[in-house]
Each structure stands twice: as C-alpha cells, then as structure tokens.
Write a protein that holds these residues in place. Structure first.
Motif, PDB file in Angstrom:
ATOM      1  N   TRP A   1       0.980  -1.174  -0.110  1.00  0.00           N
ATOM      2  CA  TRP A   1       0.183   0.040  -0.150  1.00  0.00           C
ATOM      3  C   TRP A   1       1.062   1.406  -0.009  1.00  0.00           C
ATOM      4  CZ3 TRP A   1      -3.483   2.647  -1.696  1.00  0.00           C
ATOM      5  CH2 TRP A   1      -3.834   3.672  -1.282  1.00  0.00           C
ATOM      6  N   LYS A   2       1.955   1.208   0.895  1.00  0.00           N
ATOM      7  CA  LYS A   2       2.928   2.429   0.726  1.00  0.00           C
ATOM      8  C   LYS A   2       3.350   2.684  -0.627  1.00  0.00           C
ATOM      9  CE  LYS A   2       6.885   3.865   3.500  1.00  0.00           C
ATOM     10  NZ  LYS A   2       8.015   3.149   3.906  1.00  0.00           N
TER      11      LYS A   2
ATOM     12  N   ILE B   1       1.934   1.741  -3.535  1.00  0.00           N
ATOM     13  CA  ILE B   1       0.910   2.182  -4.396  1.00  0.00           C
ATOM     14  C   ILE B   1       0.492   3.630  -4.095  1.00  0.00           C
ATOM     15  CG2 ILE B   1      -1.471   1.976  -4.985  1.00  0.00           C
ATOM     16  CD1 ILE B   1      -1.336  -1.066  -4.326  1.00  0.00           C
ATOM     17  N   GLU B   2       0.712   4.128  -2.742  1.00  0.00           N
ATOM     18  CA  GLU B   2       0.165   5.218  -2.591  1.00  0.00           C
ATOM     19  C   GLU B   2       1.148   6.318  -2.861  1.00  0.00           C
ATOM     20  OE1 GLU B   2       0.441   5.857   1.836  1.00  0.00           O
ATOM     21  OE2 GLU B   2      -1.271   7.297   1.744  1.00  0.00           O
ATOM     22  N   SER B   3       2.409   6.042  -2.815  1.00  0.00           N
ATOM     23  CA  SER B   3       3.374   6.935  -3.260  1.00  0.00           C
ATOM     24  C   SER B   3       3.734   6.804  -5.051  1.00  0.00           C
ATOM     25  CB  SER B   3       4.697   6.587  -2.453  1.00  0.00           C
ATOM     26  OG  SER B   3       5.075   5.241  -3.073  1.00  0.00           O
ATOM     27  N   SER B   4       3.158   6.085  -5.610  1.00  0.00           N
ATOM     28  CA  SER B   4       2.916   6.019  -6.941  1.00  0.00           C
ATOM     29  C   SER B   4       4.401   5.081  -7.376  1.00  0.00           C
ATOM     30  CB  SER B   4       2.908   7.252  -7.973  1.00  0.00           C
ATOM     31  OG  SER B   4       1.849   7.896  -7.498  1.00  0.00           O
TER      32      SER B   4
ATOM     33  N   ASP C   1      -4.681  -1.624   5.464  1.00  0.00           N
ATOM     34  CA  ASP C   1      -4.156  -1.530   4.212  1.00  0.00           C
ATOM     35  C   ASP C   1      -4.713  -2.426   3.158  1.00  0.00           C
ATOM     36  OD1 ASP C   1      -1.631  -0.421   5.413  1.00  0.00           O
ATOM     37  OD2 ASP C   1      -1.502  -2.101   6.622  1.00  0.00           O
TER      38      ASP C   1
ATOM     39  N   ASN D   1      -7.322  -0.391   1.406  1.00  0.00           N
ATOM     40  CA  ASN D   1      -6.854   0.643   0.585  1.00  0.00           C
ATOM     41  C   ASN D   1      -6.342  -0.055  -0.646  1.00  0.00           C
ATOM     42  OD1 ASN D   1      -7.228   2.798   2.304  1.00  0.00           O
ATOM     43  ND2 ASN D   1      -5.281   2.462   3.388  1.00  0.00           N
TER      44      ASN D   1
ATOM     45  N   SER E   1      -7.802   0.456  -4.864  1.00  0.00           N
ATOM     46  CA  SER E   1      -6.851   1.090  -5.820  1.00  0.00           C
ATOM     47  C   SER E   1      -6.721  -0.085  -6.953  1.00  0.00           C
ATOM     48  CB  SER E   1      -5.554   1.232  -5.183  1.00  0.00           C
ATOM     49  OG  SER E   1      -5.108   0.174  -4.431  1.00  0.00           O
TER      50      SER E   1
END
Ligand code: AMP
Length: 617
Positions: free
Chosen positions: A165-166, A168-171, A197, A200, A204
């Motif tokens: 998730w980290k 994905i979140e940070s692209s 997580d 999330n 996504s």
C-alpha cells in the motif's frame, strides 16, 4: 541437488490421461492440468511427482478464470497452487504482448513468507526466467532502491499489505493493469491487523481482478475478505488426508515446572528423540533460559523469536532446513500471548457482514526492521513490542522436523494444531510431545514458572477434544521417574547457573550479535545471494552463565542398566526420521553441532578430550 524427472530429450515425461481412482483425481499429473510446458518442466525439476489436493483442485479453476478461496495450510502445496496459474497467465499473455507490467500481486502476512513465496516463484519459473520478473517488497531497502526495483515493471509483486500500500500510495507501484491478486495465509493477514491496508489495496486495484485466497481456516473474517476481493468464488474446503500433522504421533507428559527442564535434558542428551526438533516456549526470556540451560550440557541450539533481526531469522530457518542445526528454540508470541482463542470450529463460506476485522493498529511494526531497537527500551514497555510480521508456528516452511516439543503448552488448541503441523509434513512421520503442568504443581517452582502454565490442563482438555474430533489421539508419555530422578541433581546444578541476570545478559548479547550478523548477512546477500548460507552460525554458546564442564557428558552410572528405552514405557520416542548412524549434513569431525555425542563416552566427543581442546585454542 534434486534429480530432474525428465526423459532422454530433457523434456518432462508426458503422462497418460488421468486414471480414475477410488478417491477421485489422485492420478492427475501436472501435465494434465494444462499448464505451460515450461512450468511442467520446472515442477519436474522440483521433484513434484503429482499435484497435491489443493493443486489439482485449485489450478484448473484458476486457469478457468475463477476466483478461488481455498482452505489450505502450509505444507499442502498451496504456494505452487497459486504461483503456477499466475505464471501460466503471464506466459500466455507474453506470447502475444511481450511488454512487462505488474499483473499479479501476492500478499502475505510475514516477510519470512514473502521470502519463501519468492523462492517458489523463482523455482517454478526456472525455465522461463527471461519472461517473468518477480520482485518482493519486504526487504529492508531504501525508498530509492525500492522505486528502482519497481521501475522495472516486475510481472509479479510479492509483499505484505502494508508495504504494497505504501508503494501504491507513493506511486512507486502501479496496479492499474493488475489482473491477478493472491492473498496467502489470509486469516493470518487479518490477525496481523492489516485490515486498513487491505481496504486501501482493494480500492486501488481494477475491478474484475481474479483473486485467489489461501487460508488455513475459513473464519468469519476470511468470509469478509472474500466479499471484498472475490466475485462468486469457488470455495474449496479441502480436507487433505496427508495434510499438516496427519502423521504426527502425539504425546503429553504431565510434570512439574522444573521437571520440564529435567525431562528435556534427558530427552535431548540421551537422544530419546532422534532428528531435528523445534522446541516451543512461552516467551523470549524463556528461549534464553532454555538455551543457557542446554549450554550447561554442551547441547547447541538456535533461537528464533520476533525480537531477532529478520535476516537472522530467515538464515536460521534456511540453515535448519539444510540440517546444519538440529534444535530450534522458538517463542511464538503471536500465538502464546494468545489473541486467537477462537472456537475451533471454523465458519465455512462465511456469510458475514462485519466490517474488516479488528486488529490493533497502534502497535504494528510494519517493515521497520527491528534491527535498530534497543533491548532495554523494549523491556521497559509492559507489552513486548513484537514484530507483527513474525510467526513461527505457521507459515514458515520447516523441513524434516522429527519432533515438535511443546516445552510450554500453547494457550489454544488451534495454536497447538499449527505447532504440531511443523512436523510430519508431506506424508512423513513425526512426533509431537507436550509438557503440561497440572494445576496443583503450578507456581511450585517459581524460578522456572511461566504464567501461561496456569491453564495448561484446561488447554490440554481442549486439545485432546479437538484432536479426537479428527480421530487423533494424544497419548500419555510415561517416564519412569525413578530412573529420570538420577539426573535431577545435574539438572538443578545447571538451572542454578541460569540466573535472571544471565538470561537478561544473554538476550541483550544475542540481539547485539545477531544485529551484526544480520548486517553482514545483508551485505553478503546483496553481493552474493546464493551463498548466503555457510556464512554465519546462530547456535554459538552465549557463555554468560557460569558453566560446569563436568555437566557436559553423562556419566555411565546415571544411565539405566536396561538401556535408555527403559526410561520410558510404551511405544514412544525413536522417530526413525534420520537413519541411525547417518550424520546430518554439516557434521564434521571434531565439530560440535548441537546434538549430543555418544552418551557416556568421552571418546565419542572429540571436543571433550584434552587433545582436542588444546587443538582448538
Ligand atoms: P507449501 O504448502 O506451499 O508451503 O509447500 C510445502 C512444501 O511442499 C514445499 O516444500 C514444497 O516444495 C512442497 N511441494 C509443493 N507441491 C508439491 C508436490 N506437488 N509434490 C511434492 N512436494 C510439493
């Protein structure tokens, strides 16, 4: 290295059409499943002769595009059951479109498991390595390194939910073109508190991603996950006959708190149990108490607990699997501290409407390597800050474990099942031996007492009941206490040396040493991944307790005249896992490897002779 089962043209031997058998499809071969030929070849190289139940059931469904929720435990072959279809899909697509993008995501609860899954992916893609790239996100690397790994667009990403998730979140990771998602050890993923997580991640990923969920139990929470990730999945509630723990002979000894130490000394030193052994204890301190106690008798052992750096833990397991060590003392706090005392009966299919599960969010130690934590600061905290991605009794693939010894009984029947499942894998036999402290003996020997033992009898009753439901029996292992008594003096002598201060010092020292080893392992691993083993040992003596040389061998007069079998009555012990006389790999002349030497004979132990000792200096 295992021999490849290929024909003279170096191709997998084609198998005849499946033969119907009394129990259905047991004659199905991997080739029959319709997998890419390169995968069939890889499977043959791994010496997998026939697909296991979960493989032959789940693979065709997955290849057919169905979502699958399978009740499958470690040891059932579940990893290949989802890795093979993933690889097959990637290979099929690449025949038309050779571009790389992340199309498959495998989520696991622990870093150790991520490592194992990654290995399976490597093994099964051995004949198509050019076409399939896999990356795991669980290694402790900088964000920049992580980004560069992901910028190569790996086809398969293996991660814990928090780490993915980290990314994905940070692209750093794009899941826009994801087609397949696997959740391995789904029930454990939840109990580790990854719910947020997962929510999330679920939001996504594209709609219509094919999902495969593997779970040891089909609990209500897994039912919730199913509704989040799957569309009308096929639920496989498989009960494999030769699944985890099936061939385990189970024994229990009722004994006092200090007698646990007496018995374990006799059992190990006199080799009443043969082969590799995992000893489960209640907590981290207990690991060191037992290790220091063993040290008094020249018995070597390794420790595995959530406090140790992850590199060390992985290395310990790898080396244990290669028969370098014989004894692992493991504290499985996730189980032993007990957050999972749910009813034994699982809820199949779980039509459940609860929100994704509890889990304490505050305390999760995601991928932060515990490498830089200070032991003392840790100890101050009332509840031990444990690594939530650590789990011993489940998930980790220990090989050829002859005996699981529950030195401290777990706190639930479920935990017991997981623990004993570490032995008797893949049709082998093994034994589980549990020490149980009767209520009247609890707190009768304070220095060796452990809180969880207060409920031992209740837990044992639940264990016996649950095992009986599966037609299994937990038999008493009767020691001839008179014979064993002869060893009590030595046991007391050794126990006295293992003081609280020694334990504290051992714990701090071991952590410090393991941190250094872990750094070395990491550096070496970066440079030379395939040679990570042989580098460092984890079963060295801690030498913080006063040692007494005379304890290291067993004098003849203590041994029963009738032989060591007379110490026990009934048909127990002596699990013929390792053939008599056959040395484990790594046993070199003149080197102590944790297992006792020929009992009663100094000759059998070269390190105990004056000459040998001089030589080592
Ligand atoms: P898993 O349940 O995926 O953790 O697998 C447990 C062990 O079984 C691993 O060591 C695998 O290498 C092994 N294994 C997986 N599939 C097979 C098979 N079809 N035949 C024999 N061994 C297998």
């Amino acid at each position: 290295m295992s021999k490849r089962k290929l024909d003279e043209k170096d191709e997998p031997t084609p198998t005849a059409a499946p033969q119907p058998t009394s129990n259905g499809a047991s004659e199905v071969s991997f080739a029959d499943l319709g997998l890419d030929a390169r995968l069939v070849q890889a499977v043959a190289k791994q010496n997998y002769e026939k697909p296991t139940l979960v493989q032959r059931t789940a693979i065709p469904l997955a290849l057919d595009g169905k979502d699958v929720l399978a009740r499958a435990k470690t040891g059932s072959g579940k990893t290949a059951a989802y890795v093979l279809p993933l690889l097959h899909f990637i290979l099929s697509r690449k025949k038309m479109d050779p571009t790389s993008f992340t199309s498959a995501l495998i989520l696991v609860p622990t870093r150790e498991l991520a490592d194992q899954v990654f290995k399976v992916v490597e093994q099964l893609s051995a004949f198509c390595a050019k076409d399939v790239q896999a990356a795991k996100l669980t290694d402790k690397v900088s964000d920049a390194v992580q980004r560069s790994i992901l910028s190569n667009n790996p086809d398969i990403v293996i991660s814990t939910p928090a780490r993915v998730w980290k990314c994905i979140e940070s692209s750093a990771l794009s899941v826009d073109r994801l087609t397949h998602l696997v959740l391995d050890e789904a029930d454990l993923v939840l109990s580790y508190g990854y719910d947020e997580d997962l929510q999330n991640v679920a939001k996504s990923i594209p709609k219509g991603v094919q999902a495969m969920l593997m779970s040891a139990t089909l609990t209500a929470e897994v039912g919730t996950l199913k509704s989040v990730f799957c569309r009308n999945p096929k639920v496989l509630d498989l009960q494999e006959r030769d699944a985890e723990g099936e061939g385990v002979r189970q024994f229990v000894v009722k004994c006092g708190e200090d007698e646990k130490f007496l018995l374990v000394y006799v059992i190990i030193k006199l080799q009443l149990i043969k082969g590799k052994c995992i000893i489960f204890v209640a907590d981290v301190d207990r690991c060191y108490r037992l290790k220091l106690f063993f040290e008094q008798f020249g018995i070597r052992s390794c420790i595995l607990n959530s406090e140790l750096p992850v590199n060390s833990r992985i290395h310990v397991v790898e080396e244990f699997n290669k028969n370098v060590y014989d004894i692992i003392i493991a504290s499985d706090e996730n189980e032993v501290l007990g957050d999972e005392d749910q009813p034994a009966d699982d809820v199949p299919n779980g039509n459940v409407s609860e929100a994704i599960v509890q889990g304490d969010n505050g305390e999760r130690m995601t991928e932060k390597d515990d490498a830089h934590q200070d032991v003392r600061a840790k100890k101050k905290r009332k509840t031990v800050k444990r690594d939530r991605e650590y789990g011993v009794s489940r998930g980790i693939d220990f090989r050829n474990v002859a005996c699981v010894l529950n030195f401290d009984l777990p706190t639930s029947a479920k935990s017991y099942t997981h623990r004993i499942g570490r032995t008797a894998r893949a049709g082998q036999t093994g034994m589980a031996l549990s020490f149980c402290v009767p209520k009247e003996l609890y707190r009768k020997h304070t220095p060796t007492s452990v809180e969880t033992a207060e409920n031992d009898e209740k837990v044992l009753a639940r264990i016996i009941k649950q095992q009986a439901k599966q037609g299994k029996e937990v038999k008493p292992w009767n020691f001839d206490m008179k014979q064993v008594e002869a060893f009590r003096y030595r046991m007391n002598d050794a126990l006295r040396a293992v003081t609280k201060v020694a334990i504290r010092e051992a714990r701090t020292r071991e952590l410090r040493q393991e941190l250094l080893k872990s750094e070395k392992l990491k550096r070496h691993f970066e440079e030379n991944p395939s040679e990570m083993h042989n580098l460092i040992r984890h079963d060295g003596e801690l030498r913080v307790a006063r040692t007494q040389a005379h304890l290291k061998h067993v004098p003849e007069y203590l041994l029963p005249k009738e032989g060591k079998k007379s110490l026990t009555s009934g048909d127990i012990g002596f699990v013929p896992f390792r053939k008599e006389g056959k040395k484990t790999r790594g046993h070199k002349k003149g080197k102590s490897r944790g297992r006792p030497f020929k009992v009663g004979g100094r000759k059998g132990d070269p390190l105990r002779t004056f000459k040998a000792r001089r030589k080592t200096k």
